[in-house]
Design a protein around this motif. Sequence first.
Motif, PDB file in Angstrom:
ATOM      1  N   PHE A   6      23.579  31.277  -0.904  1.00 31.43           N
ATOM      2  CA  PHE A   6      23.283  31.171   0.261  1.00 31.43           C
ATOM      3  C   PHE A   6      21.404  30.749   0.224  1.00 31.43           C
ATOM      4  O   PHE A   6      21.953  30.087   0.870  1.00 31.43           O
ATOM      5  CB  PHE A   6      23.565  32.290   1.018  1.00 31.43           C
ATOM      6  CG  PHE A   6      23.682  32.365   2.083  1.00 31.43           C
ATOM      7  CD1 PHE A   6      24.271  32.206   3.651  1.00 31.43           C
ATOM      8  CD2 PHE A   6      21.759  32.743   3.401  1.00 31.43           C
ATOM      9  CE1 PHE A   6      24.147  31.655   4.430  1.00 31.43           C
ATOM     10  CE2 PHE A   6      22.181  32.604   4.792  1.00 31.43           C
ATOM     11  CZ  PHE A   6      23.426  31.942   5.081  1.00 31.43           C
ATOM     12  N   ARG A   7      21.397  31.237  -0.272  1.00 32.43           N
ATOM     13  CA  ARG A   7      19.688  31.151  -0.268  1.00 32.43           C
ATOM     14  C   ARG A   7      19.753  29.335  -0.407  1.00 32.43           C
ATOM     15  O   ARG A   7      18.895  28.889   0.282  1.00 32.43           O
ATOM     16  CB  ARG A   7      18.643  31.524  -1.243  1.00 32.43           C
ATOM     17  CG  ARG A   7      17.125  30.987  -1.040  1.00 32.43           C
ATOM     18  CD  ARG A   7      16.865  31.375  -1.991  1.00 32.43           C
ATOM     19  NE  ARG A   7      16.382  33.157  -2.237  1.00 32.43           N
ATOM     20  CZ  ARG A   7      15.365  33.525  -3.004  1.00 32.43           C
ATOM     21  NH1 ARG A   7      15.046  32.897  -4.496  1.00 32.43           N
ATOM     22  NH2 ARG A   7      15.339  35.059  -2.611  1.00 32.43           N
ATOM     23  N   ARG A   8      20.219  28.673  -1.106  1.00 31.39           N
ATOM     24  CA  ARG A   8      20.185  27.220  -1.440  1.00 31.39           C
ATOM     25  C   ARG A   8      20.930  26.455  -0.356  1.00 31.39           C
ATOM     26  O   ARG A   8      20.408  25.204  -0.198  1.00 31.39           O
ATOM     27  CB  ARG A   8      21.402  26.973  -2.848  1.00 31.39           C
ATOM     28  CG  ARG A   8      20.413  28.115  -3.969  1.00 31.39           C
ATOM     29  CD  ARG A   8      20.923  27.670  -5.620  1.00 31.39           C
ATOM     30  NE  ARG A   8      20.344  28.028  -6.486  1.00 31.39           N
ATOM     31  CZ  ARG A   8      21.041  28.313  -7.723  1.00 31.39           C
ATOM     32  NH1 ARG A   8      22.706  27.952  -7.870  1.00 31.39           N
ATOM     33  NH2 ARG A   8      20.412  28.634  -8.625  1.00 31.39           N
ATOM     34  N   VAL A   9      21.914  27.230   1.008  1.00 33.15           N
ATOM     35  CA  VAL A   9      22.017  26.292   1.517  1.00 33.15           C
ATOM     36  C   VAL A   9      21.766  26.519   2.939  1.00 33.15           C
ATOM     37  O   VAL A   9      22.064  26.933   4.187  1.00 33.15           O
ATOM     38  CB  VAL A   9      23.827  26.260   1.387  1.00 33.15           C
ATOM     39  CG1 VAL A   9      24.112  25.573   0.430  1.00 33.15           C
ATOM     40  CG2 VAL A   9      24.797  27.481   1.725  1.00 33.15           C
ATOM     41  N   ALA A  10      20.784  28.161   2.935  1.00 30.64           N
ATOM     42  CA  ALA A  10      20.900  28.462   3.893  1.00 30.64           C
ATOM     43  C   ALA A  10      19.863  27.536   5.212  1.00 30.64           C
ATOM     44  O   ALA A  10      20.213  27.117   6.587  1.00 30.64           O
ATOM     45  CB  ALA A  10      19.480  29.382   3.690  1.00 30.64           C
ATOM     46  N   MET A  11      19.144  26.610   4.818  1.00 31.97           N
ATOM     47  CA  MET A  11      18.622  25.443   5.796  1.00 31.97           C
ATOM     48  C   MET A  11      19.721  24.430   6.008  1.00 31.97           C
ATOM     49  O   MET A  11      19.529  24.311   7.395  1.00 31.97           O
ATOM     50  CB  MET A  11      17.725  24.598   5.072  1.00 31.97           C
ATOM     51  CG  MET A  11      16.084  25.638   4.030  1.00 31.97           C
ATOM     52  SD  MET A  11      15.592  26.402   6.027  1.00 31.97           S
ATOM     53  CE  MET A  11      13.627  26.645   5.198  1.00 31.97           C
ATOM     54  N   TYR A 115       5.853  14.639   0.582  1.00 34.24           N
ATOM     55  CA  TYR A 115       6.134  15.524   1.424  1.00 34.24           C
ATOM     56  C   TYR A 115       5.815  17.240   0.980  1.00 34.24           C
ATOM     57  O   TYR A 115       6.875  17.636   0.535  1.00 34.24           O
ATOM     58  CB  TYR A 115       6.969  15.240   2.498  1.00 34.24           C
ATOM     59  CG  TYR A 115       7.042  13.797   2.561  1.00 34.24           C
ATOM     60  CD1 TYR A 115       6.293  13.376   4.003  1.00 34.24           C
ATOM     61  CD2 TYR A 115       7.987  12.696   1.929  1.00 34.24           C
ATOM     62  CE1 TYR A 115       5.871  12.127   4.423  1.00 34.24           C
ATOM     63  CE2 TYR A 115       8.083  11.789   2.226  1.00 34.24           C
ATOM     64  CZ  TYR A 115       7.146  11.456   3.327  1.00 34.24           C
ATOM     65  OH  TYR A 115       7.215  10.075   3.648  1.00 34.24           O
ATOM     66  N   PRO A 116       5.006  17.496   1.953  1.00 37.41           N
ATOM     67  CA  PRO A 116       4.774  18.957   1.737  1.00 37.41           C
ATOM     68  C   PRO A 116       6.045  20.043   2.759  1.00 37.41           C
ATOM     69  O   PRO A 116       6.676  21.044   1.337  1.00 37.41           O
ATOM     70  CB  PRO A 116       3.420  19.709   2.700  1.00 37.41           C
ATOM     71  CG  PRO A 116       2.872  18.326   2.486  1.00 37.41           C
ATOM     72  CD  PRO A 116       4.090  17.198   2.996  1.00 37.41           C
ATOM     73  N   ASP A 117       7.047  19.228   3.224  1.00 43.23           N
ATOM     74  CA  ASP A 117       8.191  20.320   3.951  1.00 43.23           C
ATOM     75  C   ASP A 117       9.024  20.118   2.338  1.00 43.23           C
ATOM     76  O   ASP A 117      10.095  21.275   2.359  1.00 43.23           O
ATOM     77  CB  ASP A 117       9.088  19.451   5.227  1.00 43.23           C
ATOM     78  CG  ASP A 117       9.017  18.119   5.025  1.00 43.23           C
ATOM     79  OD1 ASP A 117       8.530  17.146   3.875  1.00 43.23           O
ATOM     80  OD2 ASP A 117       9.639  16.935   5.660  1.00 43.23           O
ATOM     81  N   ASN A 118       9.904  19.031   1.978  1.00 34.43           N
ATOM     82  CA  ASN A 118      10.356  19.484   0.060  1.00 34.43           C
ATOM     83  C   ASN A 118       9.187  20.202  -0.436  1.00 34.43           C
ATOM     84  O   ASN A 118      10.347  21.102  -0.706  1.00 34.43           O
ATOM     85  CB  ASN A 118      10.329  17.822  -0.142  1.00 34.43           C
ATOM     86  CG  ASN A 118      10.662  16.699   0.431  1.00 34.43           C
ATOM     87  OD1 ASN A 118      11.476  17.478   1.394  1.00 34.43           O
ATOM     88  ND2 ASN A 118      10.317  15.260   0.780  1.00 34.43           N
ATOM     89  N   MET A 119       8.249  20.422  -0.417  1.00 33.49           N
ATOM     90  CA  MET A 119       7.639  21.257  -1.555  1.00 33.49           C
ATOM     91  C   MET A 119       8.003  22.856  -1.202  1.00 33.49           C
ATOM     92  O   MET A 119       8.454  23.567  -1.568  1.00 33.49           O
ATOM     93  CB  MET A 119       5.939  21.245  -1.280  1.00 33.49           C
ATOM     94  CG  MET A 119       6.076  20.741  -2.461  1.00 33.49           C
ATOM     95  SD  MET A 119       3.803  20.074  -2.283  1.00 33.49           S
ATOM     96  CE  MET A 119       3.895  22.019  -3.124  1.00 33.49           C
ATOM     97  N   GLY A 120       8.054  23.061   0.537  1.00 36.17           N
ATOM     98  CA  GLY A 120       9.192  24.387   0.997  1.00 36.17           C
ATOM     99  C   GLY A 120      10.005  24.845   0.663  1.00 36.17           C
ATOM    100  O   GLY A 120      10.560  25.693   0.955  1.00 36.17           O
ATOM    101  N   LEU A 121      11.249  23.491   0.918  1.00 38.41           N
ATOM    102  CA  LEU A 121      12.728  23.973   0.732  1.00 38.41           C
ATOM    103  C   LEU A 121      12.370  23.900  -0.582  1.00 38.41           C
ATOM    104  O   LEU A 121      13.359  24.480  -0.989  1.00 38.41           O
ATOM    105  CB  LEU A 121      12.825  22.336   0.531  1.00 38.41           C
ATOM    106  CG  LEU A 121      14.547  22.218   0.771  1.00 38.41           C
ATOM    107  CD1 LEU A 121      14.951  23.522   1.180  1.00 38.41           C
ATOM    108  CD2 LEU A 121      15.622  20.728   1.315  1.00 38.41           C
ATOM    109  N   ALA A 163      12.001  23.461  14.664  1.00 36.58           N
ATOM    110  CA  ALA A 163      11.740  24.439  14.198  1.00 36.58           C
ATOM    111  C   ALA A 163      12.040  24.405  12.585  1.00 36.58           C
ATOM    112  O   ALA A 163      11.466  25.504  12.066  1.00 36.58           O
ATOM    113  CB  ALA A 163      13.219  25.825  14.756  1.00 36.58           C
ATOM    114  N   ILE A 164      12.887  23.920  11.909  1.00 35.29           N
ATOM    115  CA  ILE A 164      13.047  23.501  10.438  1.00 35.29           C
ATOM    116  C   ILE A 164      11.827  23.273   9.211  1.00 35.29           C
ATOM    117  O   ILE A 164      11.014  23.984   8.408  1.00 35.29           O
ATOM    118  CB  ILE A 164      14.446  23.167   9.526  1.00 35.29           C
ATOM    119  CG1 ILE A 164      15.644  23.497  10.726  1.00 35.29           C
ATOM    120  CG2 ILE A 164      14.336  22.653   8.375  1.00 35.29           C
ATOM    121  CD1 ILE A 164      16.755  23.308   9.848  1.00 35.29           C
ATOM    122  N   ALA A 165      10.891  22.392  10.085  1.00 36.49           N
ATOM    123  CA  ALA A 165       9.806  21.824  10.038  1.00 36.49           C
ATOM    124  C   ALA A 165       9.094  22.921   9.885  1.00 36.49           C
ATOM    125  O   ALA A 165       8.450  23.159   8.979  1.00 36.49           O
ATOM    126  CB  ALA A 165       9.757  20.340  10.528  1.00 36.49           C
TER     127      ALA A 165
END
Length: 232
Positions: A6-11, A115-121, A163-165
Amino acid sequence: MGGKQFRRVAMLVGLVLGTLVYALFIPISFARVIASPWLVTPQFFPYGFSVRLDIVILFVLVLVPANIASMALYTVVGKWANEKLTPARMSGGLMSVAIGGMLASVLGTYATHIYPDNMGLLRYTRVGSRYATLTCGILLILLGSCIKFDMLLVLVPTPVLAAIATLLFGIVMMHAIQHLSVVEWDDRNLIIAGFSLLLGVGGLFVAARPIKRCLWWSVSCSSKQSSSAACR
């Protein structure tokens, strides 16, 4: 196992649920999706082709610090995976970004970058496989040729994206603070960190007009210098 899956699709689930909740209060129109064509034919140099020395110099000045930031992000990801990155691997990553930017400009789209958000993902999903990244890239290229899919992404409300960012950038920021905890804070590091922090935060409070004037001035100076050199 279920939690990991679920963590992999949570976003993605959060993105869909956030959009649905937003639609309960403010209706979302699908008129643009319905009116859009299905496919688009790629065009080479849709905006024409020209080389201007002043613009090249300006982009070099912008990309040099961006590449330095990319190397820092590479190092953070390497520490997450307990992988030591050699200068050769970092150079290969920067070269891949440059080649991707060149191909993107040929097709008239945005240049690729880290992009840092990709790193967060990456940190949140714990999926760091290059094959998964390659598969995702291929899917995005195929889906990018479908205008209806693009318009469907445009319908995602800005508050949901924000919110996601915020969550993804927050993950990266907290890990950056964690890495800073092991730094030996001598005078040199204090000056570098303080100047970088104040410059980054202070830029949020600078009006757009002075920045545009500075960019216009730098481009004008570069243009005059290139013109005088051509006359010589």
